[in-house]
Structures are given as C-alpha cells and as structure tokens.
Scaffold this active site. Structure first.
Site, mmCIF file in Angstrom:
data_model
loop_
_atom_site.group_PDB
_atom_site.id
_atom_site.type_symbol
_atom_site.label_atom_id
_atom_site.label_comp_id
_atom_site.label_asym_id
_atom_site.label_seq_id
_atom_site.Cartn_x
_atom_site.Cartn_y
_atom_site.Cartn_z
ATOM 1 N N HIS A 242 0.760 -1.140 -0.073
ATOM 2 C CA HIS A 242 0.098 -0.079 -0.126
ATOM 3 C C HIS A 242 0.794 1.158 0.020
ATOM 4 O O HIS A 242 0.701 2.135 -0.854
ATOM 5 C CB HIS A 242 -0.824 0.018 1.171
ATOM 6 C CG HIS A 242 -1.873 -1.162 1.370
ATOM 7 N ND1 HIS A 242 -2.846 -1.269 0.536
ATOM 8 C CD2 HIS A 242 -1.893 -2.218 2.070
ATOM 9 C CE1 HIS A 242 -3.618 -2.437 1.013
ATOM 10 N NE2 HIS A 242 -2.848 -3.118 1.923
HETATM 11 O O1 RIB Z 1 -4.163 -0.146 5.412
HETATM 12 C C1 RIB Z 1 -3.142 -0.153 4.919
HETATM 13 C C2 RIB Z 1 -2.302 0.925 5.764
HETATM 14 O O2 RIB Z 1 -2.191 0.478 7.262
HETATM 15 C C3 RIB Z 1 -0.660 0.870 5.412
HETATM 16 O O3 RIB Z 1 -0.239 2.096 5.766
HETATM 17 C C4 RIB Z 1 -0.158 -0.388 6.269
HETATM 18 O O4 RIB Z 1 1.176 0.310 6.728
HETATM 19 C C5 RIB Z 1 -1.044 0.140 7.557
HETATM 20 O O5 RIB Z 1 -0.319 1.080 8.396
#
Ligand code: RIB
Ligand code: CA
Length: 317
Positions: A242
């Site tokens: 992500h």
């Molecule tokens: O939902 C994904 C996010 O939540 C990303 O930033 C991952 O590192 C977690 O922090």
C-alpha cells in the site's frame, strides 16, 4: 526518469514501519527527486517506539542514516483501539532483524521536526507523505495551524472507497485514529492526494514477483524476506504494498488514475461503521482534493524494480 526533476520535492514522511512502509522508505531513499527533510513516526502497525527503531534501521540499511527519525504520537487522539491483528509480524518488519543503529543524539520529537521544516519554508513548499494513522498531522494542525499553509501537498495512504481491510468498511490508517482522520481529511484544508485501498491494492507482488524483488539488490532481498512475514494478502494478487504506491504515484503521476473529489467524510461513531470513509465526488472542492481510484500494477512494479535495483550500489553518504 520519473515525472519530476531531481531534488525538487522537499518532503516529511510520517510512517509506522510496517513492511509496506519499509518499501516506501526504500523508494524514497534512492529517489533523488525527494529531498528527505525528516521521517516522523506514530503508533499504528506497531507501538511508536518500535516504529521509530524500524524506521532508523531501515533508513540506515538503505544508505540514508543521516535522515532524522522523529517519534510522534504514542496513541490515537481520543479513543484507544481494541486489539487488532499484528499483520506486520512481531517486530513490525516480518521478523527481519535489520542491523541495529546507535542513536547519535536524542531523537527530535515529531512536532519539533515539523516546526523545523515548515517554519522557514515558503507557502506550499513542503510535501507531507502520510503512510500511517493521521494522529501526528492532526496534532500539528491543532498546535501550529499557522504552519498549514507551508504544506503544498498531503499525499496519504488512507481510506477506502469500496471495502475496508480492518473491518468491511474501514481502512486501517483511518480506523486506527478516526478522529485524527476526520480532522485532517474531512475538516482539514490541506491540498490532498488520497491513495485509498482501491489503488493501493493494485500495488501487489505475488510470490514470483517477490522472488524477483529479492534478486534486485541486498536491500531487495531484505524487503522480500520481510514480505514473507506480512500477513496481508489480496486474493489472487499477493501482498499489497500500500504505502509504496504513494511514492511511485508521486514519481509517476500517470501511473495512477486520479479523480477530483469535493469532500471526504470520516465516521467517528463508536459503532460498527467506525472509521468508514465516504468520498463526495460532485461539487466544488473547498481545497484541491484528488483521489487515486486505480493504479497500473505493471508501471508500479517497473518503477519498483528500477529504484530498488539502485540499492545494489553503495548509496552516497
Ligand atoms: O491499510 C494499509 C495501511 O495500514 C498501510 O499504511 C499499512 O502500513 C498499515 O499502516
Ligand atoms: Ca503504514
């Protein structure tokens, strides 16, 4: 070459390493387009102390040990979170132990780092890359609202415009501190580029692509090993990186599909919809607000390979 000139983006990165945060830090470490002014940390994937240690070790491993790592909030603004799955492994990096780094000096608190970077900056000069719960940003806007105009862009991995990953309706960074997300995304007036799960899930590696990552550089091998300890899989596409998509999306804006939005609403109730996000597309936005509604997985992986391969060479001190 990316879509921006070298050395043209002064940034503060707020993160909670976290395996996908580590991938994002690796990309930032080897991309001269970013002038890394500070990395701030916050509780999220792991407690803030561990996020801070992980960020320091990662930056050092990626040849950027000179970048200050500045600890921020140790808990959400208002309500403590119920227990949640530790999907980044017990140490936040999938169990991979990067070499320890002696602390050269007492760590600068996150709020002080934001003040150091923002006070002398010109209006709109600084980009903030937020890859974690937005607690530090909300505190900054509360304590130093006068500095908000120095932030020309908030690029943040936050929210969902379809289904959540912590609950059916909520994405983790919003779910972990909905009041902070409300303050920054709903009530805030920072020019914002939102990278929700609809786009970031597309930045995924399957097992064969993870093995390719391991072959690109020693740091790539460490990151590939971390991913094995990452308990977040999107069915059929592998491990979603992500946070890394925010960085590639800034380097190559054409690799994501951006749509202008008017508003983002965050649910701060204490019921089952806590942390849900709703984007309003129609209407005149009170501030620049773009949402990445999709991303090109091949362009993501191509840029990831090109940049992580640079870590095979010694990084400039
Ligand atoms: O939902 C994904 C996010 O939540 C990303 O930033 C991952 O590192 C977690 O922090
Ligand atoms: Ca994160």
């Amino acid at each position: 070459m990316s879509g921006v000139d070298a050395g043209t983006i002064p940034v503060v990165v707020d993160c909670d390493p976290g395996i996908d945060d580590a991938l994002a830090l690796a990309l930032l470490a080897v991309s001269p387009e970013f002038d890394l002014r500070a990395v701030t940390t916050v509780c999220g994937n792991v407690p803030v102390e561990l996020a801070t240690e992980n960020a320091r070790r990662a930056l050092h491993a990626f040849g950027r040990g000179e970048v200050p790592v500045c600890p921020g909030a140790a808990r959400p603004l208002v309500r403590a979170n119920p227990p949640y799955a530790q999907i980044h492994g017990v140490n936040g990096l999938g169990g991979v132990e990067l070499p320890a780094v002696a602390a050269a000096r007492p760590a600068e608190p996150a709020i002080a780092a934001f003040e150091r970077v923002l006070e002398p900056a010109a209006p709109g000069e600084i980009t903030v890359i937020a890859l974690a719960p937005l607690t530090n940003l909300a505190l900054l806007l509360a304590m130093r609202p006068d500095l908000a105009d120095r932030i020309g862009l908030l690029a943040t991995m936050s929210a969902t415009i379809d289904v959540g990953n912590v609950t059916p309706v909520a994405e983790f960074n919003v779910w972990a501190d909905p009041e902070a997300a409300y303050r920054v995304l709903s009530e805030g007036d920072l020019p914002t580029r939102l990278f929700p799960l609809a786009a970031t899930r597309r930045a995924a590696l399957d097992e064969s692509q993870r093995l390719e990552l391991a072959s690109w550089s020693p740091a790539g091998a460490s990151l590939a090993e971390m991913i094995l300890g990452y308990d977040d899989q999107v069915t059929g596409t592998g491990w979603p990186l992500h946070d890394a998509l925010v960085v590639t999306g800034l380097l190559e804006p054409e690799s994501v599909r951006l749509r202008t939005a008017a508003a983002v609403e965050v649910d701060t109730t204490t019921g089952p919809n806590r942390g849900a996000t709703t984007v309003t597309w129609a209407g005149e936005p009170p501030r620049p607000l773009e949402v990445a509604v999709d991303a090109d997985p091949e362009r993501f992986r191509r840029l990831l390979r090109e940049r992580i391969s640079r870590l095979a060479r010694p990084q400039p001190a």
